[in-house]
Structure formats: C-alpha cells, structure tokens
Design an enzyme around this catalytic site. Structure first.
Site, PDB file in Angstrom:
ATOM      1  N   ASP A 226     -11.097   7.275 -40.131  1.00 55.45           N
ATOM      2  CA  ASP A 226     -12.465   7.051 -40.535  1.00 55.45           C
ATOM      3  C   ASP A 226     -13.482   6.516 -40.624  1.00 55.45           C
ATOM      4  O   ASP A 226     -14.773   7.017 -40.273  1.00 55.45           O
ATOM      5  CB  ASP A 226     -12.196   8.196 -42.609  1.00 55.45           C
ATOM      6  CG  ASP A 226     -11.347   9.390 -42.039  1.00 55.45           C
ATOM      7  OD1 ASP A 226     -11.420  10.474 -41.414  1.00 55.45           O
ATOM      8  OD2 ASP A 226     -11.067   9.641 -43.723  1.00 55.45           O
TER       9      ASP A 226
ATOM     10  N   TYR B 115       4.857  -7.850 -24.897  1.00 59.11           N
ATOM     11  CA  TYR B 115       2.577  -8.321 -25.503  1.00 59.11           C
ATOM     12  C   TYR B 115       2.855  -9.559 -24.633  1.00 59.11           C
ATOM     13  O   TYR B 115       1.486  -9.734 -24.920  1.00 59.11           O
ATOM     14  CB  TYR B 115       3.096  -8.402 -26.990  1.00 59.11           C
ATOM     15  CG  TYR B 115       3.304  -7.167 -27.777  1.00 59.11           C
ATOM     16  CD1 TYR B 115       2.518  -6.129 -27.659  1.00 59.11           C
ATOM     17  CD2 TYR B 115       4.539  -7.225 -28.784  1.00 59.11           C
ATOM     18  CE1 TYR B 115       2.971  -4.927 -28.553  1.00 59.11           C
ATOM     19  CE2 TYR B 115       4.976  -5.762 -29.078  1.00 59.11           C
ATOM     20  CZ  TYR B 115       3.656  -5.223 -29.471  1.00 59.11           C
ATOM     21  OH  TYR B 115       4.447  -3.471 -29.727  1.00 59.11           O
TER      22      TYR B 115
ATOM     23  N   ARG C  58       4.782   6.193 -31.245  1.00 59.69           N
ATOM     24  CA  ARG C  58       3.933   5.426 -31.021  1.00 59.69           C
ATOM     25  C   ARG C  58       3.163   6.080 -29.837  1.00 59.69           C
ATOM     26  O   ARG C  58       1.889   5.888 -29.202  1.00 59.69           O
ATOM     27  CB  ARG C  58       4.181   3.864 -29.931  1.00 59.69           C
ATOM     28  CG  ARG C  58       5.322   2.909 -31.282  1.00 59.69           C
ATOM     29  CD  ARG C  58       5.516   1.653 -29.912  1.00 59.69           C
ATOM     30  NE  ARG C  58       6.139   1.221 -30.447  1.00 59.69           N
ATOM     31  CZ  ARG C  58       6.504  -0.065 -31.454  1.00 59.69           C
ATOM     32  NH1 ARG C  58       4.690  -0.199 -32.018  1.00 59.69           N
ATOM     33  NH2 ARG C  58       6.894  -0.346 -32.330  1.00 59.69           N
TER      34      ARG C  58
ATOM     35  N   HIS D 255      -4.630  -1.508 -26.325  1.00 59.05           N
ATOM     36  CA  HIS D 255      -3.001  -1.128 -26.682  1.00 59.05           C
ATOM     37  C   HIS D 255      -2.500  -2.658 -24.823  1.00 59.05           C
ATOM     38  O   HIS D 255      -3.137  -1.694 -24.294  1.00 59.05           O
ATOM     39  CB  HIS D 255      -2.537  -0.056 -27.182  1.00 59.05           C
ATOM     40  CG  HIS D 255      -2.579   1.075 -28.067  1.00 59.05           C
ATOM     41  ND1 HIS D 255      -2.617   0.517 -28.981  1.00 59.05           N
ATOM     42  CD2 HIS D 255      -2.976   2.064 -27.853  1.00 59.05           C
ATOM     43  CE1 HIS D 255      -3.262   0.666 -30.121  1.00 59.05           C
ATOM     44  NE2 HIS D 255      -3.451   1.720 -29.330  1.00 59.05           N
ATOM     45  N   LEU D 256      -2.339  -3.614 -25.978  1.00 55.79           N
ATOM     46  CA  LEU D 256      -1.407  -4.335 -24.932  1.00 55.79           C
ATOM     47  C   LEU D 256      -0.524  -3.227 -23.757  1.00 55.79           C
ATOM     48  O   LEU D 256      -0.453  -3.320 -22.673  1.00 55.79           O
ATOM     49  CB  LEU D 256      -1.338  -5.329 -25.000  1.00 55.79           C
ATOM     50  CG  LEU D 256      -2.323  -6.469 -25.841  1.00 55.79           C
ATOM     51  CD1 LEU D 256      -1.763  -7.225 -27.172  1.00 55.79           C
ATOM     52  CD2 LEU D 256      -3.068  -6.848 -25.176  1.00 55.79           C
ATOM     53  N   SER D 257       0.513  -2.797 -25.030  1.00 54.66           N
ATOM     54  CA  SER D 257       2.106  -2.382 -24.168  1.00 54.66           C
ATOM     55  C   SER D 257       1.619  -0.851 -24.017  1.00 54.66           C
ATOM     56  O   SER D 257       1.101  -0.229 -24.721  1.00 54.66           O
ATOM     57  CB  SER D 257       3.123  -2.258 -25.330  1.00 54.66           C
ATOM     58  OG  SER D 257       2.817  -1.582 -26.373  1.00 54.66           O
TER      59      SER D 257
END
Ligand code: DQA
Length: 143
Positions: free
Chosen positions: A87, A23, A111, A100-102
C-alpha cells in the site's frame, strides 16, 4: 533530494554470512556502496536504508514521496505478505523496481508470491547483485 533510494528489508543486514550459496558473499555495506556507485555512473544521486521493521520501511517509502524520484527495493521476506508495504509503495508515484537476489521461483512455494509486484514497474529476480545494477538502469531510463 536524492534521486534513488535503495531499500533493503528484514535479514538483509545479514548478507555475507546468511546462506552465501543463495545470496552471495557480499555484505550489505558492500552491496549498498555498489548500488550508490551504479547510480552515480548513470548520473543519479542515491541513498540506502535497511530495516528489519515493516513500519520503518513503510515510513521510508512515505518519506521517499517528498525526498526521492525513484525506489529500488528488496523487501526480503515482507515481499510475500506485507500489504502495508505494498500500500505504501502504491502511494509513491515515481519509478519503483523490486529486486530479489535469489531466484524466488526456484525456491519454496511461499516465495513464489509477491504482494509488492503489482505496484512496482518491474521485478528483477535471481541475478544477485547484478539485479541492483539492472534495476538502476531501469529507473534511469524510466526517470
Ligand atoms: C529475497 C528473497 C526472499 O524470499 C527472502 O525472504 C529474502 C531475500 C532475495 O533477495 O532473494 O530475505 O528477497
């Protein structure tokens, strides 16, 4: 009314010490101030919120309907199973970008699914902090 709200989900308050190889070494506070700066240079006002609680993030999205023009969100682990958050995001009519960082697709199979992806305009994965800058450019262009 602030133009953009950056939302950070569970465990992102641990940035800086949580798996820096995955991260990065920036803390949440550093990332938040860089996000606000990225918005500012594009002429956008911005605020940030991190929560470890699904309901608080749902309410933040509800609040954004009247308060913000765009949402940039890293939902953390909620990405993969929170239909409640999906929702809530579906209710928000303005531009929405998931970050998403990764590179979640290069990690564990669980994931690889995002229940949020179908209700956002686009998703940026695997580019670390740069992802937030790119997402900011995306919302600036969409607004
Ligand atoms: C994350 C990826 C998620 O799978 C994980 O649960 C996170 C961070 C990312 O930024 O890469 O908390 O959203």
């Amino acid at each position: 009314m602030l133009d953009v709200i950056y939302l950070f989900g569970p465990n992102l308050d641990r940035l800086g010490t949580r798996d820096p190889a995955i991260y990065g070494s920036a803390t949440l506070a550093e990332m938040e101030s860089r996000c606000i700066e990225a918005a500012r240079v594009l002429g956008l006002s911005a605020e940030t919120l991190q929560s470890n609680f699904e309901g608080e993030l749902v309410e933040a999205v509800h609040g954004a309907v009247a308060k913000n023009r765009a949402i940039i969100i890293n939902p953390g682990g909620l990405t993969h199973y929170s239909y409640a958050l999906a929702d809530a995001l579906a209710i928000f009519g303005g531009p929405k970008i998931e970050v998403h960082l990764s590179n979640v697709f290069a990690r564990e199979p669980w994931r690889h699914t995002s229940v949020v992806a179908p209700v956002v305009n686009g998703t940026v994965v695997g580019l670390g902090e740069l992802g937030f800058r790119l997402a900011t450019q995306a919302v600036a262009s969409l607004l």
